[in-house]
Design a protein around this motif. Sequence first.
Motif, PDB file in Angstrom:
ATOM      1  N   GLU A 158      78.986  54.301  75.108  1.00  0.00           N
ATOM      2  CA  GLU A 158      78.591  54.570  75.964  1.00  0.00           C
ATOM      3  C   GLU A 158      80.433  55.228  75.733  1.00  0.00           C
ATOM      4  O   GLU A 158      81.270  54.794  76.138  1.00  0.00           O
ATOM      5  N   LEU A 159      80.135  56.131  76.801  1.00  0.00           N
ATOM      6  CA  LEU A 159      81.099  56.906  77.821  1.00  0.00           C
ATOM      7  C   LEU A 159      82.032  56.164  78.417  1.00  0.00           C
ATOM      8  O   LEU A 159      81.391  55.334  79.509  1.00  0.00           O
ATOM      9  N   PHE A 160      83.241  56.002  78.517  1.00  0.00           N
ATOM     10  CA  PHE A 160      83.739  54.702  80.018  1.00  0.00           C
ATOM     11  C   PHE A 160      84.440  55.472  80.516  1.00  0.00           C
ATOM     12  O   PHE A 160      85.047  56.677  80.824  1.00  0.00           O
ATOM     13  N   GLU A 161      84.011  55.374  82.672  1.00  0.00           N
ATOM     14  CA  GLU A 161      84.685  56.583  82.808  1.00  0.00           C
ATOM     15  C   GLU A 161      83.454  55.528  84.752  1.00  0.00           C
ATOM     16  O   GLU A 161      83.822  54.409  84.330  1.00  0.00           O
ATOM     17  N   GLU A 162      84.108  56.519  85.807  1.00  0.00           N
ATOM     18  CA  GLU A 162      84.010  55.340  86.910  1.00  0.00           C
ATOM     19  C   GLU A 162      82.314  54.553  86.781  1.00  0.00           C
ATOM     20  O   GLU A 162      83.001  53.688  87.111  1.00  0.00           O
ATOM     21  N   SER A 163      81.548  55.450  86.065  1.00  0.00           N
ATOM     22  CA  SER A 163      80.134  54.629  86.439  1.00  0.00           C
ATOM     23  C   SER A 163      79.978  53.531  85.650  1.00  0.00           C
ATOM     24  O   SER A 163      78.831  53.178  85.785  1.00  0.00           O
ATOM     25  N   THR A 164      80.707  53.182  84.318  1.00  0.00           N
ATOM     26  CA  THR A 164      80.483  52.321  83.741  1.00  0.00           C
ATOM     27  C   THR A 164      81.602  51.639  83.543  1.00  0.00           C
ATOM     28  O   THR A 164      81.528  50.377  82.678  1.00  0.00           O
ATOM     29  N   VAL A 165      82.702  51.763  84.412  1.00  0.00           N
ATOM     30  CA  VAL A 165      83.323  50.108  84.603  1.00  0.00           C
ATOM     31  C   VAL A 165      83.518  49.044  84.508  1.00  0.00           C
ATOM     32  O   VAL A 165      83.767  48.084  83.682  1.00  0.00           O
ATOM     33  N   ASP A 166      82.410  49.009  85.043  1.00  0.00           N
ATOM     34  CA  ASP A 166      82.261  47.358  86.206  1.00  0.00           C
ATOM     35  C   ASP A 166      81.018  47.186  84.842  1.00  0.00           C
ATOM     36  O   ASP A 166      81.200  45.781  84.812  1.00  0.00           O
ATOM     37  N   ARG A 167      80.603  47.250  84.149  1.00  0.00           N
ATOM     38  CA  ARG A 167      79.940  47.188  82.477  1.00  0.00           C
ATOM     39  C   ARG A 167      80.864  46.439  82.010  1.00  0.00           C
ATOM     40  O   ARG A 167      80.546  45.535  81.428  1.00  0.00           O
ATOM     41  N   PHE A 168      81.831  47.268  81.935  1.00  0.00           N
ATOM     42  CA  PHE A 168      83.069  46.699  81.016  1.00  0.00           C
ATOM     43  C   PHE A 168      83.868  45.823  81.372  1.00  0.00           C
ATOM     44  O   PHE A 168      84.270  44.915  80.090  1.00  0.00           O
ATOM     45  N   LEU A 169      83.371  46.015  81.742  1.00  0.00           N
ATOM     46  CA  LEU A 169      84.826  44.577  82.756  1.00  0.00           C
ATOM     47  C   LEU A 169      84.080  43.268  82.490  1.00  0.00           C
ATOM     48  O   LEU A 169      85.018  42.473  82.266  1.00  0.00           O
ATOM     49  N   TRP A 170      82.986  43.376  83.106  1.00  0.00           N
ATOM     50  CA  TRP A 170      82.159  42.337  82.822  1.00  0.00           C
ATOM     51  C   TRP A 170      81.978  41.878  81.661  1.00  0.00           C
ATOM     52  O   TRP A 170      82.017  41.033  81.187  1.00  0.00           O
ATOM     53  N   ASN A 171      81.299  43.012  80.690  1.00  0.00           N
ATOM     54  CA  ASN A 171      80.566  42.611  79.017  1.00  0.00           C
ATOM     55  C   ASN A 171      82.335  41.983  78.139  1.00  0.00           C
ATOM     56  O   ASN A 171      81.816  41.751  76.822  1.00  0.00           O
ATOM     57  N   GLY A 172      82.592  43.585  78.389  1.00  0.00           N
ATOM     58  CA  GLY A 172      84.090  43.462  77.455  1.00  0.00           C
ATOM     59  C   GLY A 172      84.146  45.296  76.446  1.00  0.00           C
ATOM     60  O   GLY A 172      82.538  45.546  76.580  1.00  0.00           O
ATOM     61  N   PHE A 173      84.787  45.019  76.231  1.00  0.00           N
ATOM     62  CA  PHE A 173      84.288  46.623  75.821  1.00  0.00           C
ATOM     63  C   PHE A 173      83.615  47.048  74.428  1.00  0.00           C
ATOM     64  O   PHE A 173      84.414  46.617  73.245  1.00  0.00           O
ATOM     65  N   PHE A 174      82.548  47.004  73.922  1.00  0.00           N
ATOM     66  CA  PHE A 174      81.816  47.253  73.212  1.00  0.00           C
ATOM     67  C   PHE A 174      80.079  46.990  73.792  1.00  0.00           C
ATOM     68  O   PHE A 174      79.858  46.105  75.416  1.00  0.00           O
ATOM     69  N   GLY A 175      79.377  47.131  73.002  1.00  0.00           N
ATOM     70  CA  GLY A 175      77.652  47.378  73.672  1.00  0.00           C
ATOM     71  C   GLY A 175      76.793  46.648  72.281  1.00  0.00           C
ATOM     72  O   GLY A 175      76.499  46.564  71.275  1.00  0.00           O
ATOM     73  N   LEU A 176      76.139  46.375  72.593  1.00  0.00           N
ATOM     74  CA  LEU A 176      74.314  46.353  71.713  1.00  0.00           C
ATOM     75  C   LEU A 176      73.558  47.196  72.188  1.00  0.00           C
ATOM     76  O   LEU A 176      72.960  47.177  74.013  1.00  0.00           O
ATOM     77  N   GLY A 177      72.107  48.073  71.853  1.00  0.00           N
ATOM     78  CA  GLY A 177      71.120  49.149  71.941  1.00  0.00           C
ATOM     79  C   GLY A 177      71.479  49.865  72.655  1.00  0.00           C
ATOM     80  O   GLY A 177      73.101  50.176  72.181  1.00  0.00           O
TER      81      GLY A 177
END
Length: 465
Positions: free
Chosen positions: A289-308
């Motif tokens: 996932e690209l880190f940008e204004e629309s995804t920042v909340d996701r990464f601040l909540w989950n951490g800089f990692f992802g599944l799926g």
Amino acid sequence: MRIIVYPHAMELGGSQINAVQLATEVRDAGHEVVVFSAPGVVVERVHAAGLPHVEIPLERGRPSARVIRQLRALSASGAVDVVHGFEWPPAVEAIAAAAGPGGAPHATVATVMSMSVVPFFPRTVPLMVGTEQIAAAARAAGHTRVTLLEPPVDTAQDHPGAVDASGFRADLGLDPELPLVAIVSRLAPDLKLESLLASCAAVAELSLTGTRVQLVIAGDGPAREQVAEAAARANARAGRRVVVLAGELADPRPAYAAADVVVGMGSSALRGMAFGKPLVVVGEDGFSELFEESTVDRFLWNGFFGLGPGSRGAGAPALAEAIRVLAESPETRSRLGEYGRGLVDTRFSLRRAAGIVLDEYAHAVAHRPALDARLADAAQASAGIFRYKVNRKVSRWRGRLQVDDANAKSEMAKLSAHASTAAATTAPGPPVAAQATAAQTVPGPTPPTAAPTSAATAPQERTAP
């Protein structure tokens, strides 16, 4: 205060590097700090910082009765106020060293930068964790004091212009004209390998479809041969050298500084942003996932990692599309690089993190549990570890042992569900109000309305560099 900082390991990795950085910052704030650890390459950083170091055996059980005795003697002889354990084995050993007859008088503080807190971790020990999501889950599990300590970045050392990267591309034979994608990572099978292989395939695919990019991978580890094979396949498919393995770099800053785009997770992702580089966050099960204004909340909540799947889908094609967006637009690279750098400055700086840690030390000393509570903590941990080890032996005997242990994907899925429930009841907010600058506003995290799909920044005993 007199403090012992006890990292869980000293190979290159995010948790242990953070431990040494925080120890140095706390020492510079006027406190006495000793690093207590096994040998390893990160010990060189301890010596370079001028911190005293006490060595324990590399080959040992976890927890280790020998190490507990050594820690108890060191704490008692130095009138130590706090032992700060990074990850669960050091924290449990610190608890044991303070329990029972002859126990040392120190308070115990723990930092867990893993993807979950093991279920047997004592609930009364002050706990610092790496993401809002994990903090919510830990509170819901009954931990009495949980503080957010996001992976810190030494912004005095990691920033645009920090190092001269002019020779980096030439030394590796990289094309000076093509956009450079950089990955700085341990080459490990757990959590890392899938995204490393996908990155090799992605740059080869981009080269064939007209987006000429090149990839450098800086790091070493047990999956080196698999990564080298993937790089060779990518180069053969593209008909030119599009992937270069730089090996392990004692100082990886030139790789970040020379890059146009950084691909990574955890601490490595944050360091890339500190250098003002746009970021593609990767994970497992095809996540990118690209880190940008629309995804920042996701990464601040989950951490800089992802599944799926991410917003562009899953696997190498999705990663290639995220890289293409950045490779083809210098303006987008510049804008997102500045945005990420601003976030690191305001939220992830080492100085801010050290202030959080010092507050936790002061609280732990002022509110040290009574002897009966410390004994109960030690008993709870002992019983839980016994069950944990028995389950591992049974799983190994049945041939179903998961090598990534408490950080297995099943644990991450449980954490996502648990944290979502906790978010609904506790509504955690940002630890510090987001700060606005003339150029931008850096938001705090907003708990997702659906179950998050990713977890923390650094695995239990295999951490992101």
